[in-house]
Design a protein around this motif. Structure first.
Motif, PDB file in Angstrom:
ATOM      1  N   GLU A 138     -48.578  12.444   3.376  1.00 26.31           N
ATOM      2  CA  GLU A 138     -48.963  12.350   2.187  1.00 26.31           C
ATOM      3  C   GLU A 138     -49.702  11.794   1.851  1.00 26.31           C
ATOM      4  N   ILE A 139     -50.785  10.299   2.345  1.00 24.86           N
ATOM      5  CA  ILE A 139     -51.886  10.049   1.608  1.00 24.86           C
ATOM      6  C   ILE A 139     -52.976  10.376   1.475  1.00 24.86           C
ATOM      7  N   LYS A 140     -53.247  12.138   1.858  1.00 27.27           N
ATOM      8  CA  LYS A 140     -53.774  12.742   1.549  1.00 27.27           C
ATOM      9  C   LYS A 140     -53.905  13.449   0.425  1.00 27.27           C
ATOM     10  N   LYS A 141     -52.231  13.983   0.227  1.00 23.66           N
ATOM     11  CA  LYS A 141     -52.021  14.260  -0.767  1.00 23.66           C
ATOM     12  C   LYS A 141     -51.940  13.180  -2.465  1.00 23.66           C
ATOM     13  N   ILE A 142     -51.431  12.472  -2.097  1.00 26.23           N
ATOM     14  CA  ILE A 142     -51.881  11.210  -2.822  1.00 26.23           C
ATOM     15  C   ILE A 142     -52.783  11.023  -3.723  1.00 26.23           C
ATOM     16  N   VAL A 143     -54.066  10.628  -2.561  1.00 23.11           N
ATOM     17  CA  VAL A 143     -54.858  10.556  -2.960  1.00 23.11           C
ATOM     18  C   VAL A 143     -55.922  12.151  -3.979  1.00 23.11           C
ATOM     19  N   ARG A 144     -55.472  13.241  -2.909  1.00 19.86           N
ATOM     20  CA  ARG A 144     -56.392  14.133  -3.777  1.00 19.86           C
ATOM     21  C   ARG A 144     -55.515  14.750  -5.248  1.00 19.86           C
ATOM     22  N   ALA A 145     -54.442  13.809  -4.973  1.00 20.97           N
ATOM     23  CA  ALA A 145     -53.739  13.970  -7.143  1.00 20.97           C
ATOM     24  C   ALA A 145     -54.914  13.297  -7.355  1.00 20.97           C
ATOM     25  N   ASN A 146     -54.978  11.881  -7.138  1.00 21.09           N
ATOM     26  CA  ASN A 146     -55.865  10.977  -7.955  1.00 21.09           C
ATOM     27  C   ASN A 146     -57.088  10.558  -7.313  1.00 21.09           C
ATOM     28  N   ASP A 147     -57.466  11.923  -7.656  1.00 21.76           N
ATOM     29  CA  ASP A 147     -58.552  12.233  -7.074  1.00 21.76           C
ATOM     30  C   ASP A 147     -60.205  11.756  -7.553  1.00 21.76           C
ATOM     31  N   ARG A 148     -60.515  11.740  -9.301  1.00 19.02           N
ATOM     32  CA  ARG A 148     -60.929  11.759  -9.128  1.00 19.02           C
ATOM     33  C   ARG A 148     -60.925  10.473 -10.809  1.00 19.02           C
ATOM     34  N   ILE A 149     -62.121   8.978 -11.216  1.00 18.08           N
ATOM     35  CA  ILE A 149     -62.025   8.851 -11.624  1.00 18.08           C
ATOM     36  C   ILE A 149     -62.980   9.161 -12.991  1.00 18.08           C
ATOM     37  N   THR A 150     -62.893   9.267 -14.250  1.00 19.08           N
ATOM     38  CA  THR A 150     -64.105   9.882 -15.206  1.00 19.08           C
ATOM     39  C   THR A 150     -63.651   8.483 -16.122  1.00 19.08           C
ATOM     40  N   SER A 151     -65.246   8.278 -16.217  1.00 18.69           N
ATOM     41  CA  SER A 151     -65.779   7.246 -17.595  1.00 18.69           C
ATOM     42  C   SER A 151     -65.653   7.390 -19.178  1.00 18.69           C
ATOM     43  N   LEU A 152     -64.566   7.037 -19.637  1.00 16.98           N
ATOM     44  CA  LEU A 152     -63.868   7.436 -21.122  1.00 16.98           C
ATOM     45  C   LEU A 152     -66.060   7.698 -21.892  1.00 16.98           C
ATOM     46  N   VAL A 153     -66.390   6.461 -21.463  1.00 15.33           N
ATOM     47  CA  VAL A 153     -67.769   6.710 -22.533  1.00 15.33           C
ATOM     48  C   VAL A 153     -68.623   7.446 -22.364  1.00 15.33           C
ATOM     49  N   ASP A 154     -68.804   7.298 -21.193  1.00 14.02           N
ATOM     50  CA  ASP A 154     -69.722   8.967 -20.286  1.00 14.02           C
ATOM     51  C   ASP A 154     -69.472   9.293 -19.321  1.00 14.02           C
ATOM     52  N   PRO A 155     -68.489  10.873 -19.532  1.00 16.15           N
ATOM     53  CA  PRO A 155     -67.647  11.932 -19.375  1.00 16.15           C
ATOM     54  C   PRO A 155     -68.846  11.884 -17.867  1.00 16.15           C
ATOM     55  N   SER A 156     -69.842  12.218 -18.110  1.00 13.23           N
ATOM     56  CA  SER A 156     -70.385  13.215 -16.693  1.00 13.23           C
ATOM     57  C   SER A 156     -70.473  11.633 -15.283  1.00 13.23           C
ATOM     58  N   ILE A 157     -69.999  10.538 -15.936  1.00 15.17           N
ATOM     59  CA  ILE A 157     -70.423   9.314 -15.143  1.00 15.17           C
ATOM     60  C   ILE A 157     -68.994   9.312 -14.618  1.00 15.17           C
ATOM     61  N   TYR A 158     -68.631  10.330 -13.188  1.00 19.33           N
ATOM     62  CA  TYR A 158     -67.429   9.662 -12.439  1.00 19.33           C
ATOM     63  C   TYR A 158     -67.678   9.127 -10.841  1.00 19.33           C
ATOM     64  N   LEU A 159     -66.631   8.855 -10.600  1.00 21.66           N
ATOM     65  CA  LEU A 159     -66.055   8.503  -8.898  1.00 21.66           C
ATOM     66  C   LEU A 159     -64.984  10.044  -8.294  1.00 21.66           C
ATOM     67  N   LYS A 160     -65.285   9.968  -7.184  1.00 25.62           N
ATOM     68  CA  LYS A 160     -64.129  11.341  -6.802  1.00 25.62           C
ATOM     69  C   LYS A 160     -64.369  10.832  -5.387  1.00 25.62           C
ATOM     70  N   TYR A 161     -63.362  10.504  -4.855  1.00 30.90           N
ATOM     71  CA  TYR A 161     -62.425  10.539  -3.340  1.00 30.90           C
ATOM     72  C   TYR A 161     -62.469  12.322  -3.163  1.00 30.90           C
ATOM     73  N   THR A 162     -63.538  11.984  -1.812  1.00 32.50           N
ATOM     74  CA  THR A 162     -63.408  13.569  -0.829  1.00 32.50           C
ATOM     75  C   THR A 162     -62.212  13.751   0.171  1.00 32.50           C
ATOM     76  N   ASP A 163     -62.198  12.397   0.518  1.00 27.50           N
ATOM     77  CA  ASP A 163     -61.432  12.010   1.278  1.00 27.50           C
ATOM     78  C   ASP A 163     -61.204  10.782   2.431  1.00 27.50           C
ATOM     79  N   VAL A 164     -59.675  10.854   2.622  1.00 27.09           N
ATOM     80  CA  VAL A 164     -58.641   9.311   3.761  1.00 27.09           C
ATOM     81  C   VAL A 164     -58.429   9.360   4.845  1.00 27.09           C
ATOM     82  N   LYS A 165     -58.546   8.302   5.001  1.00 22.94           N
ATOM     83  CA  LYS A 165     -57.946   8.475   6.725  1.00 22.94           C
ATOM     84  C   LYS A 165     -57.584   6.563   7.135  1.00 22.94           C
ATOM     85  N   ILE A 166     -57.057   6.627   7.588  1.00 23.00           N
ATOM     86  CA  ILE A 166     -56.695   5.199   8.015  1.00 23.00           C
ATOM     87  C   ILE A 166     -57.208   4.509   9.882  1.00 23.00           C
TER      88      ILE A 166
END
Lengths: 320, 1143
Positions: B52-80
């Motif tokens: 489930e936690i992987k699903k959640i992270v995958r569903a919200n995996d990208r943070i893209t800046s509104l100011v400069d759309p080329s700047i982003y942060l992406k989650y590729t994997d999650v684990k505990i």
């Protein structure tokens, strides 16, 4: 009332006598007498038991009170108990319970240094008085147990590094105050049954019916004479007053086949001792205590101050 | 001899020939070994952590800046990761016991791999970071992330853990917390019911990852409407249909079914739609637009066209997806809902039962935590985005690094999870969820209480509802929920407990199952015309509430699916249920369904043969092998309706499809302790379920290493002589909570009326009912903001306080093993007088800058306790904390509460010397005497059988069994065989003995029913409750005596008591109670103005402050509370005046 005597002279017949077991018949007396004896044996024959524990060091798994309770319940050989003083009546030590007249000191110091679990048993208790020691449950006649394994009563088990060091003071006491001072494991009596088989009616039964009737008793009371095929009483005392045979006879339509009464004046006593004192001594001591109590009653009729003379017995008479 | 006999029985059992009916009992311990008692919690949490936690992270995996759309942060994997704590930049591994002792949270870091853009404007590089910690997740004990997972007994012992502890709970700030199983109505299922006004409706609560909504289709005045929260009022169904593109009335009628009965019901709605001049989709949308709820705070510019369309797409039956603007599936769904409702109108039987267990889902800790985590994760992401944009607008000299902003949010995840679990308040803003009391502190009163707590199901409905429906025992609960274990009182029947073998499912992948259904011949919905929807020769196939299509041969389809399940091709918990009445096949793979394992039978012949059981005994086969080989399968409540389940193999007929494993598994853990429960009146078993949780005994193997606030232990707990299979399975025989007492059922001394029991003093001397009570005292060596801190100093050996400090060691703390009395100081602490400002001079604070804040032990006067242990640890704020454990050993006294295992509780009425106790010829003397009047009205036959069985057990040296419904399968001894054993050992078959009176020595008139019964000592003891007071503290405000035992309060003469005294006319007594003994107060009253004055001690007269003189002053007494009232009234500009007359 004066001059009339209800005195009876009870008879005692000893059936079986072992160190910790006594079976005897008490005849020509009544239930009050038998019960008084039983009660005294249970609750008023003095013994010695550990009453005060000073823990010097305890790193075992059991807590201090737990250990003290267990120590208290260990039976100690109490042949001295009758001549010992109650520590509260002891003049020599003002009742602080630390003198030779009223107390016996024990020491216990065990430490486990091996990887195996070490059992701390009653044998590890070191007594200051050789006549008062923990009862040795290891006996020659104990069959089925490996005698080498039988190492007294376990107090606690220790693992490596655990240590128990304590000082315990044993005092005289009676079972009324605490069960640890009761010398008796079991004291019980039963009325001797008197069994009358109606021979004529019995003869009307077939052999099969006889067998069936005999079987109806849960205990082996009756049997068949192998020669005469007559029903005989094998062991009257095995009868537990369960009325099963009477009910059976009724259901067979033979009411009155057997009549069983309890003899109101004879009792069969079974006394089992904890080992603190011998069963026979327990009985004798009980009579002694009972006598003292009766003396107190007799004397208190004459003098009021006689009350105090008897120390704690006086207290009993006043309803203590 | 006993041992020998036991062994010989075992050998016989092993060498016995193949029996016709197979003893399937062995499956149970195997089941529990595989699944455990709290497997539902563990499974749910494991699912969350792994999937489930992987699903959640995958569903919200990208943070893209509104100011400069080329700047982003992406989650590729999650684990505990592994449970650990990071303090002062050092990471240490955590063990659960460490957390309990030092008030830590047992949690593990949540680590993500990220990919992000570094640098802004010109130099942009894509970087990767691995194992970035974004927060810490509390870890469920024994879950797959817990260090206890897979450890054997010795390893657990080394970690300070009890091997019998089930796990399944969390440790947050040192307290063990359980997330209760939450019961709720199924999501995404059509439920036909009635509303408050008695109108029939079809409702569905849709729940998808993004939205939650409720859609209700209801019949009001012959017309059908749709109720949606997004609309201001209910809207006609036909308008909705038209808005979704169903412009043709005929098609709608076809979709509902061409049967004139249905068409007739729909006619008024069509009429209404036509009347309001809605014919086309455009008209319908315009109509709906007017009904859309306007948000007061939103600006009108946003209220643009198309909102109605959005609502239809996203809110109406939200679980049916609209792909590429295709509304057809949704139309069909609404039509099916309508049809179901119409069926219910025509035939009341078609109504759904909301209390039916098949319509319920259990929400477990994993699901609940995932809700919370998702919310927190999204919050963190939006925070990160905000910070990112804020920084991007500013021009910064240093390199722009997205991952730095992310770090700021990590605290909120840790805190959010920790707070939710420790307070039990679940606040998820997106779903408007505000639930309280989701977690509880794990009950550690007894082992059974702990296990029982883990199976508890808390209801969603409010408890005050008067309706009886939800509280009643539902037939569908059979085998899933315990019929006995429910509390008494307001939560009766609402709070339930799982049965022994119940399993709660977790979500399963849907995609493969859907395609499997299609390949098994389900005709796709898209290909069907409206007319075909309800053709009589085919069934609808509904998968997790979603209509997949139709199938011509539903039974074939179901059989094929089941075969695949038994072959292990699809998940073992997928349920296939053919509903003939609704002409539907329901396939379910969603989480939260309750199910249980059953033996599969072919034409009434069990698939499990003796050879399988032998393999099991030899250890070749495990429980899972049984499932894998298609010998056993899990059925959920719905699928049970398609099965014919035989209780025993011998009762199976040719129609039988399944056979129960063991009938006693319908009971839960608590009810499983009762011997012969099937012989008891049912409420008695319910009472015992509640009382078993209050019994003292052993709590866990590590009980003496724990530092609980309150701990009750029995000194000599025993294993019950009369056991049940459940007892052995759960481990109650290892951690018992009671003692086998020899009970005589007779009347004795009159101190045994009303369920009181008479106890033998010698038994108590020997340790019967003796218990240990441990309490925790704690203290903190606080460090203050200004750098000062508390200090613990050596005790004074001389002086006035020396006596109270005797138990202190030189370090100022009470020493273990010391006897502590009330008012004794246990920590000699001093605090700085000024802890707010100023600083510490380099020489340290002088002694005069400290005030004593020593803590004293407050217990009942005269009762002593012993300091058991003192432990020191550092808390989260780096303060030194000290915990003291105070121990008290208690022997039973008059008034202590005891109970047998049959809901028969009683207090100790009197304690009698052994010589006064009755005795038998064998010298048996009971430990306690119970009054026979306890039996006729309670009808606890089980207790009598327990006595018989116990007596036979001690005689022959074998534990007897009394499992529920166990007689036919040999898990309970029959009374006949017990009686035989008794007779063999010279007892009467009926358990009665010939008894002599201990007082007179004469035989008693009657035979006495005597034998061992397992008795529990309950936690309610007089010592904790008794209270009396003559004089004592008073409340400052009213000067009346304080309230409650803890404050040494007075005993209130309440209104009803006062009324009695009034009626009786005992006026002086009322006067004394209400005034003299309460709050008498002497006042100066001015006879002129009637106001209260004051007493001037210099002039020695009373003076009225209003009249400014002391001429007309009278002295009188009144309650201080009365004076207070006058003054309060005066402060509100009401003047009470006293008018005095001569008395």
């Amino acid at each position: 009332m004066e001059g009339v005597s209800y005195q009876r002279f009870p008879k005692v017949k000893i059936r079986e006598l072992k160190d910790d077991y006594l079976k005897f018949e008490l005849r020509e007396t009544d239930a009050s007498m038998a019960n008084a004896l039983r009660r005294v044996m249970l609750a008023e024959v003095p013994t010695i038991a550990i009453d005060l524990v000073e823990i010097e060091g305890n790193s075992s798994v059991l807590n201090d009170e737990f250990l003290a309770h267990r120590l208290g319940l260990i039976p100690l050989t109490s042949d001295r108990a009758m001549v010992m003083r109650f520590s509260r009546d002891c003049d020599a030590c003002d009742g602080d319970g630390q003198c030779e007249f009223c107390s016996v000191e024990f020491h216990l110091h065990v430490r486990c240094d091996s990887d195996q679990t070490l059992d701390v048993t009653s044998h590890d208790l070191v007594s200051s008085d050789p006549s008062v020691v923990p009862v040795d449950v290891q006996r020659a006649d104990s069959v089925g147990y490996d005698t080498s394994e039988q190492r007294g009563i376990i107090i606690v088990k220790l693992r490596r590094g655990q240590e128990l060091r304590l000082r315990a003071i044993a005092r005289k006491g009676i079972g009324k105050d605490h069960a640890k001072w009761s010398p008796a494991a079991t004291v019980t009596f039963m009325y001797e049954p008197e069994i009358h088989i109606n021979e004529d009616m019995m003869e009307t039964l077939s052999l099969e019916e006889k067998r069936e009737w005999i079987e109806s008793s849960p205990t082996k009371v009756f049997g068949l004479d192998p020669n005469t095929q007559q029903v005989i009483v094998i062991d009257a005392e095995a009868y537990t007053y369960d009325d099963e045979v009477i009910k059976k006879a009724d259901s067979m339509g033979k009411s009155g086949l057997v009549e069983i009464y309890a003899k109101e004046d004879s009792f069969i006593f079974t006394v089992e001792s904890t080992g603190a004192i011998k069963a026979s001594q327990l009985f004798i001591n009980a009579i002694e205590v009972l006598k003292q109590k009766l003396d107190a009653v007799r004397l208190s009729e004459d003098t009021e101050e006689a009350d105090d003379q008897f120390g704690e017995l006086g207290a009993h008479m006043r309803g203590g | 001899m006993g041992v020998a006999e036991h062994l010989s029985v075992d050998k016989q059992f092993l060498s016995a020939p193949v029996k016709s009916t197979v003893d399937k009992f062995q499956l149970l311990p195997e089941f529990l070994k595989v699944r455990g008692l709290v497997k539902q919690h563990l499974d749910s949490f494991n699912y969350f952590v792994n999937t489930e936690i992987k699903k959640i992270v995958r569903a919200n995996d990208r943070i893209t800046s509104l100011v400069d759309p080329s700047i982003y942060l992406k989650y590729t994997d999650v684990k505990i990761g592994e449970p650990s704590i990071t303090a002062d930049n050092v990471t240490d591994a955590l063990t659960p016991h460490m957390c309990r002792l030092s008030d830590l949270t047992y949690s593990a870091p949540i680590m993500v791999n990220i990919e992000y853009v570094r640098g802004s404007h010109v130099h942009k590089t894509i970087e990767e970071k691995r194992n970035v910690v974004i927060g810490s997740m509390p870890i469920m004990l024994r879950s797959c992330r817990c260090i206890l997972n897979g450890k054997d007994e010795a390893e657990l012992a080394r970690l300070g853990e009890c091997p019998l502890d089930p796990g399944g709970y969390f440790i947050v700030k040192g307290t063990e917390k359980v997330i209760l199983i939450q019961e709720q109505l199924s999501k995404n299922r059509i439920i036909i019911g009635t509303d408050k006004k008695g109108r029939l409706n079809a409702s569905i609560t849709s729940s998808t990852e993004s939205t939650k909504s409720q859609t209700v289709i209801l019949m009001d005045k012959e017309k059908i409407y749709v109720h949606l929260n997004a609309f201001t009022k209910q809207v006609p169904i036909m308008v909705i249909m038209k808005a979704m593109g169903m412009e043709s009335d005929q098609e709608v009628v076809q979709m509902v079914g061409r049967d004139p009965k249905y068409a007739a019901l729909l006619l008024p709605s069509i009429q209404e739609c036509a009347d309001s001049d809605v014919h086309t989709q455009q008209q319908a949308l315009e109509f709906l637009e007017k009904k859309v709820k306007k948000f007061t705070f939103s600006n009108p510019s946003q209220d643009k066209e198309g909102r109605a369309m959005d609502i239809l797409r996203d809110v109406l039956v939200a679980n049916v997806p609209v792909r590429r603007g295709n509304f057809r599936p949704k139309c069909i769904y609404v039509a099916v809902m309508m049809r179901r409702m119409m069926e219910a109108i025509l035939n009341k039987d078609a109504m759904d039962d909301k209390d039916y267990v098949g319509n319920k889902r259990l929400e477990l800790s994993g699901q609940l935590i995932s809700l919370l985590f998702e919310d927190l994760f999204k919050t963190m992401n939006s925070e990160t985005k905000k910070n990112m944009d804020m920084n991007l607008t500013k021009t910064r000299s240093n390199l722009f690094d997205v991952s730095k902003f992310m770090m700021k949010g990590t605290y909120s995840i840790t805190q959010g999870l920790e707070r939710a679990i420790s307070t039990g308040n679940w606040d998820v803003k997106r779903f408007r969820m505000h639930r309280k009391g989701m977690t509880q502190v794990l009950a550690r009163l007894s082992f059974i209480a702990t296990v029982g707590h883990m199976t508890k199901i808390s209801p969603q409905f409010e408890k005050s509802r008067k309706v009886s429906g939800p509280r009643a025992l539902q037939p569908s609960q059979w085998g899933m929920l315990c019929p006995c274990d429910t509390p008494e009182g307001e939560a009766c029947g609402l709070v339930k407990n799982l049965a022994l073998m119940t399993h709660v499912t977790t979500d399963e992948e849907e995609g493969p199952l859907i395609s499997l259904c299609h390949s098994l011949g389900v005709e796709d919905l898209e290909l069907l015309s409206a007319e075909e929807l309800h053709t009589p020769n085919s069934f609808l196939v509904i998968f997790n509430g979603l209509i997949l299509g139709k199938h011509k041969q539903p039974q074939h389809f179901a059989n094929a699916m089941r075969k695949l399940r038994r072959a292990g091709k699809i998940g073992e918990f997928v349920s296939i249920f053919v509903n003939e009445k609704q002409r539907c096949v329901y396939v379910a793979s969603d989480g939260g369904r309750v199910c249980r394992p059953l033996v599969i039978a072919d034409k009434g012949v069990s698939r499990i043969k003796e050879l399988h059981m032998k393999e099991l005994r030899d250890g070749i086969r495990t429980f899972n092998d049984f499932v894998r080989d298609g010998l056993l399968e899990y059925l959920d409540v719905n699928e049970e309706n398609n099965a014919l389940i035989a209780l025993y193999e011998s009762e199976a007929g040719p129609e039988t499809t399944h056979i129960e494993i063991e009938p006693f598994t319908i009971l839960g853990v608590c009810a499983g302790l009762i011997p012969f429960p099937h012989h008891n009146q049912s409420p008695r078993n319910t009472y015992q379920c509640a009382m078993g949780k209050q019994a003292m005994g052993n709590i866990a193997y590590n009980q003496l290493c724990r530092m609980d606030t309150l701990l009750y232990l029995l000194v000599y707990p025993q294993r019950p002589l009369l056991t049940t299979r459940t007892i052995e399975l759960v481990g109650y025989d290892k951690l018992g909570a009671g003692q086998n007492a020899t009970v005589a059922v007779m009347s004795y001394s009159g101190y045994d009326i009303e369920d009181a029991i008479v106890m033998n003093k010698s038994s108590l001397d020997r340790g019967f009912g003796r218990c240990i009570v441990m309490k925790k005292l704690s203290a903190t060596n606080q460090t203050y903001g200004n750098g000062t801190s508390d200090r613990i100093i050596r005790p004074q050996k001389v002086g006035s306080d020396a006596e109270r400090m005797q138990i202190l060691d030189d370090d100022g703390l009470a020493a273990p093993g010391e006897i502590i009395r009330p008012q004794d100081v246990y920590i000699n602490k001093e605090s700085p007088i000024n802890s707010k400002d100023g600083g510490v001079p380099p020489t340290g604070l002088p002694d005069s800058a400290y005030k004593s804040t020593r803590q004293t032990y407050k217990g009942p006067q005269g009762e002593t306790a012993v300091v058991d242990r003192v432990s020191l640890y550092t808390d989260n704020n780096n303060n030194l904390c000290i915990k003291f454990l105070i121990r008290q050993t208690r022997r039973p006294e008059v008034g202590d509460k005891f109970s047998s295992r049959h809901g028969q509780k009683g207090v100790c009425g009197t304690i009698v010397q052994q010589e006064d106790f009755p005795f038998s010829e064998r010298g048996i003397c009971p430990d306690l005497i119970m009054n026979p009047h306890g039996f006729p009205s309670r009808m606890t036959i089980g207790k009598m059988i327990e006595l018989l069985g116990g007596k036979a057990g001690v005689s022959c040296g074998r534990f007897h069994y009394g499992s529920a419904f166990g007689e036919p399968s040999g898990h309970a001894d029959r009374v006949e065989t017990i009686s035989e054993t008794l007779v063999n050992h010279g007892f009467s078959y009926n358990g009665k003995d010939f008894i002599y009176s201990g007082i007179t020595g004469c035989p008693l008139q009657a035979y006495i029913f005597m034998g061992p019964i397992y008795y529990q000592k309950l936690k309610h003891m007089v010592l904790d409750k008794m209270h009396a007071r003559a004089r004592g503290p008073r409340v400052m405000l009213t000067r009346q005596p304080t309230e409650g035992r803890s404050r040494d309060g007075g005993l209130r003469l309440g209104e009803m008591e006062r009324d009695c005294l009034i009626a009786y006319g005992a006026s002086m007594l009322i006067f004394e109670r209400l005034m003299i003994s309460s709050d008498p107060f002497e006042v100066q009253v001015c006879r002129v103005c009637g106001l209260l004055g004051y007493y001037n001690h210099k002039l020695k007269t009373g003076i009225c402050s209003t009249c400014k003189n002391g001429d007309n002053i009278s002295t009188m007494k009144l309650p201080y509370a009365c004076k207070l009232l006058f003054q309060e009234l005066q402060s509100m500009n009401i003047v009470p005046r006293l008018k005095l007359t001569e008395a």
